[in-house]
Design a protein around this motif. Structure first.
Motif, PDB file in Angstrom:
ATOM      1  N   LYS A  12       0.848  -1.192   0.000  1.00  0.00           N
ATOM      2  CA  LYS A  12       0.000   0.000   0.000  1.00  0.00           C
ATOM      3  C   LYS A  12       0.886   1.245   0.000  1.00  0.00           C
ATOM      4  N   ARG A  13       0.337   2.339  -0.525  1.00  0.00           N
ATOM      5  CA  ARG A  13       1.087   3.594  -0.609  1.00  0.00           C
ATOM      6  C   ARG A  13       1.443   4.129   0.772  1.00  0.00           C
ATOM      7  N   LYS A  14       0.468   4.093   1.667  1.00  0.00           N
ATOM      8  CA  LYS A  14       0.638   4.603   3.021  1.00  0.00           C
ATOM      9  C   LYS A  14      -0.342   3.863   3.924  1.00  0.00           C
ATOM     10  N   TYR A  15       0.050   3.664   5.168  1.00  0.00           N
ATOM     11  CA  TYR A  15      -0.791   2.977   6.144  1.00  0.00           C
ATOM     12  C   TYR A  15      -1.202   3.965   7.231  1.00  0.00           C
ATOM     13  N   LEU A  16      -2.471   3.890   7.599  1.00  0.00           N
ATOM     14  CA  LEU A  16      -3.018   4.737   8.653  1.00  0.00           C
ATOM     15  C   LEU A  16      -3.513   3.841   9.767  1.00  0.00           C
ATOM     16  N   PHE A  17      -3.076   4.115  10.993  1.00  0.00           N
ATOM     17  CA  PHE A  17      -3.485   3.324  12.147  1.00  0.00           C
ATOM     18  C   PHE A  17      -4.242   4.230  13.106  1.00  0.00           C
ATOM     19  N   CYS A  18      -5.459   3.830  13.419  1.00  0.00           N
ATOM     20  CA  CYS A  18      -6.337   4.654  14.237  1.00  0.00           C
ATOM     21  C   CYS A  18      -6.949   3.772  15.311  1.00  0.00           C
ATOM     22  N   GLY A  19      -6.838   4.203  16.566  1.00  0.00           N
ATOM     23  CA  GLY A  19      -7.431   3.412  17.630  1.00  0.00           C
ATOM     24  C   GLY A  19      -7.355   4.091  18.970  1.00  0.00           C
ATOM     25  N   LEU A  67      -6.386   2.135   5.705  1.00  0.00           N
ATOM     26  CA  LEU A  67      -6.770   2.469   7.072  1.00  0.00           C
ATOM     27  C   LEU A  67      -7.021   1.229   7.919  1.00  0.00           C
ATOM     28  N   TYR A  68      -6.409   1.209   9.102  1.00  0.00           N
ATOM     29  CA  TYR A  68      -6.694   0.202  10.129  1.00  0.00           C
ATOM     30  C   TYR A  68      -7.321   0.933  11.317  1.00  0.00           C
ATOM     31  N   VAL A  69      -8.474   0.458  11.772  1.00  0.00           N
ATOM     32  CA  VAL A  69      -9.144   1.046  12.929  1.00  0.00           C
ATOM     33  C   VAL A  69      -9.414  -0.056  13.942  1.00  0.00           C
ATOM     34  N   SER A  70      -9.025   0.185  15.192  1.00  0.00           N
ATOM     35  CA  SER A  70      -9.324  -0.751  16.275  1.00  0.00           C
ATOM     36  C   SER A  70      -9.769   0.062  17.491  1.00  0.00           C
ATOM     37  N   LYS A  77     -19.157   1.815  15.335  1.00  0.00           N
ATOM     38  CA  LYS A  77     -20.068   2.258  14.267  1.00  0.00           C
ATOM     39  C   LYS A  77     -19.845   3.719  13.903  1.00  0.00           C
ATOM     40  N   GLU A  78     -19.648   4.554  14.918  1.00  0.00           N
ATOM     41  CA  GLU A  78     -19.429   5.988  14.687  1.00  0.00           C
ATOM     42  C   GLU A  78     -18.187   6.226  13.821  1.00  0.00           C
ATOM     43  N   ILE A  79     -17.083   5.558  14.162  1.00  0.00           N
ATOM     44  CA  ILE A  79     -15.836   5.793  13.435  1.00  0.00           C
ATOM     45  C   ILE A  79     -15.874   5.141  12.065  1.00  0.00           C
ATOM     46  N   LYS A  80     -16.494   3.984  11.955  1.00  0.00           N
ATOM     47  CA  LYS A  80     -16.631   3.350  10.647  1.00  0.00           C
ATOM     48  C   LYS A  80     -17.478   4.230   9.726  1.00  0.00           C
ATOM     49  N   ALA A  81     -18.582   4.773  10.226  1.00  0.00           N
ATOM     50  CA  ALA A  81     -19.434   5.659   9.428  1.00  0.00           C
ATOM     51  C   ALA A  81     -18.676   6.913   9.005  1.00  0.00           C
ATOM     52  N   LEU A  82     -17.880   7.461   9.906  1.00  0.00           N
ATOM     53  CA  LEU A  82     -17.075   8.636   9.570  1.00  0.00           C
ATOM     54  C   LEU A  82     -16.107   8.321   8.442  1.00  0.00           C
ATOM     55  N   ALA A  83     -15.372   7.217   8.559  1.00  0.00           N
ATOM     56  CA  ALA A  83     -14.407   6.837   7.529  1.00  0.00           C
ATOM     57  C   ALA A  83     -15.097   6.585   6.191  1.00  0.00           C
ATOM     58  N   GLU A  84     -16.245   5.929   6.217  1.00  0.00           N
ATOM     59  CA  GLU A  84     -16.983   5.670   4.975  1.00  0.00           C
ATOM     60  C   GLU A  84     -17.511   6.960   4.364  1.00  0.00           C
ATOM     61  N   SER A  85     -17.949   7.914   5.197  1.00  0.00           N
ATOM     62  CA  SER A  85     -18.455   9.184   4.669  1.00  0.00           C
ATOM     63  C   SER A  85     -17.340   9.994   4.007  1.00  0.00           C
ATOM     64  N   ILE A  86     -16.120   9.792   4.465  1.00  0.00           N
ATOM     65  CA  ILE A  86     -14.976  10.482   3.879  1.00  0.00           C
ATOM     66  C   ILE A  86     -14.554   9.810   2.578  1.00  0.00           C
ATOM     67  N   GLY A  87     -14.859   8.522   2.427  1.00  0.00           N
ATOM     68  CA  GLY A  87     -14.554   7.839   1.180  1.00  0.00           C
ATOM     69  C   GLY A  87     -13.756   6.560   1.307  1.00  0.00           C
ATOM     70  N   PHE A  88     -13.438   6.134   2.517  1.00  0.00           N
ATOM     71  CA  PHE A  88     -12.734   4.862   2.686  1.00  0.00           C
ATOM     72  C   PHE A  88     -13.717   3.726   2.426  1.00  0.00           C
ATOM     73  N   THR A  89     -13.349   2.823   1.545  1.00  0.00           N
ATOM     74  CA  THR A  89     -14.209   1.698   1.193  1.00  0.00           C
ATOM     75  C   THR A  89     -13.781   0.439   1.948  1.00  0.00           C
ATOM     76  N   ALA A  93      -9.836  -0.412   3.974  1.00  0.00           N
ATOM     77  CA  ALA A  93      -9.824  -0.294   5.427  1.00  0.00           C
ATOM     78  C   ALA A  93     -10.160  -1.620   6.092  1.00  0.00           C
ATOM     79  N   GLN A  94      -9.668  -1.759   7.312  1.00  0.00           N
ATOM     80  CA  GLN A  94     -10.052  -2.865   8.188  1.00  0.00           C
ATOM     81  C   GLN A  94     -10.521  -2.244   9.499  1.00  0.00           C
ATOM     82  N   PHE A  95     -11.691  -2.663   9.953  1.00  0.00           N
ATOM     83  CA  PHE A  95     -12.277  -2.155  11.189  1.00  0.00           C
ATOM     84  C   PHE A  95     -12.391  -3.295  12.182  1.00  0.00           C
ATOM     85  N   MET A  96     -11.895  -3.076  13.395  1.00  0.00           N
ATOM     86  CA  MET A  96     -11.929  -4.090  14.430  1.00  0.00           C
ATOM     87  C   MET A  96     -12.478  -3.500  15.717  1.00  0.00           C
ATOM     88  N   GLY A  97     -13.294  -4.274  16.400  1.00  0.00           N
ATOM     89  CA  GLY A  97     -13.825  -3.848  17.687  1.00  0.00           C
ATOM     90  C   GLY A  97     -13.250  -4.701  18.794  1.00  0.00           C
TER      91      GLY A  97
END
Length: 154
Positions: A12-19, A67-70, A77-89, A93-97
């Motif tokens: 990937k070009r760049k990795y984003l880690f959010c948690g 994007l990786y979100v944990s 749900k809030e953060i996944k919806a935010l990322a999707e509204s911005i354009g992450f498909t 992205a990978q979303f983990m709870g």
């Protein structure tokens, strides 16, 4: 509830880690894999309350970022919806709870919602509204954000 395990996707070009604090610890193996390949990455911590900085950070990223979100299930749900509204498909992205997850059961009789801990789920439960004994199906409704509960045959 057991934690989700992130999967490293090389190239990937760049990795984003959010948690949150605990979530970032789950992402650590992937962060180490990115570092081992000298990949470009950034991290963003999710605070307890909604953060406009998180939205600005996600919006400022270039195409090709992955994007990786944990986060805890309460914020998932809030953060996944935010990322999707911005354009992450789903492909970007990978979303983990983690932690305790509460699920909704939709009553087929009164259309009320009964909330239960996922770890305590059973095959049957009593609707908190109409007291009907429900059999919990594996049918999940995105519209209702709930599993469907049907009248138990007795």
């Amino acid at each position: 509830m057991g934690k989700s395990t992130p999967v490293f996707l090389p190239g990937k070009r760049k990795y984003l880690f959010c948690g949150d604090k605990e979530g970032m610890s789950y992402l650590e193996p992937v962060i180490l894999a990115v570092k081992a390949q000298n990949g470009e990455f950034e991290t963003g911590f999710v605070e307890i309350k909604k953060s406009p900085e998180l939205e600005m950070w996600l919006r400022s990223q270039k195409m090709g970022s992955y994007l990786y979100v944990s986060v805890c299930w309460d914020r998932y749900k809030e953060i996944k919806a935010l990322a999707e509204s911005i354009g992450f498909t789903e492909e970007e992205a990978q979303f983990m709870g983690h932690g305790e997850k509460i699920v909704n059961i939709f009553c087929s009789r009164c259309h009320g919602m009964t909330r239960i801990r996922e770890s305590e789920s059973t095959l049957e439960l009593k609707c908190t509204h109409c007291k009907l004994i429900l059999v919990i199906s594996d049918h999940y409704s995105l519209l209702r954000d709930a599993y469907l509960g049907y009248a138990a045959k007795r």
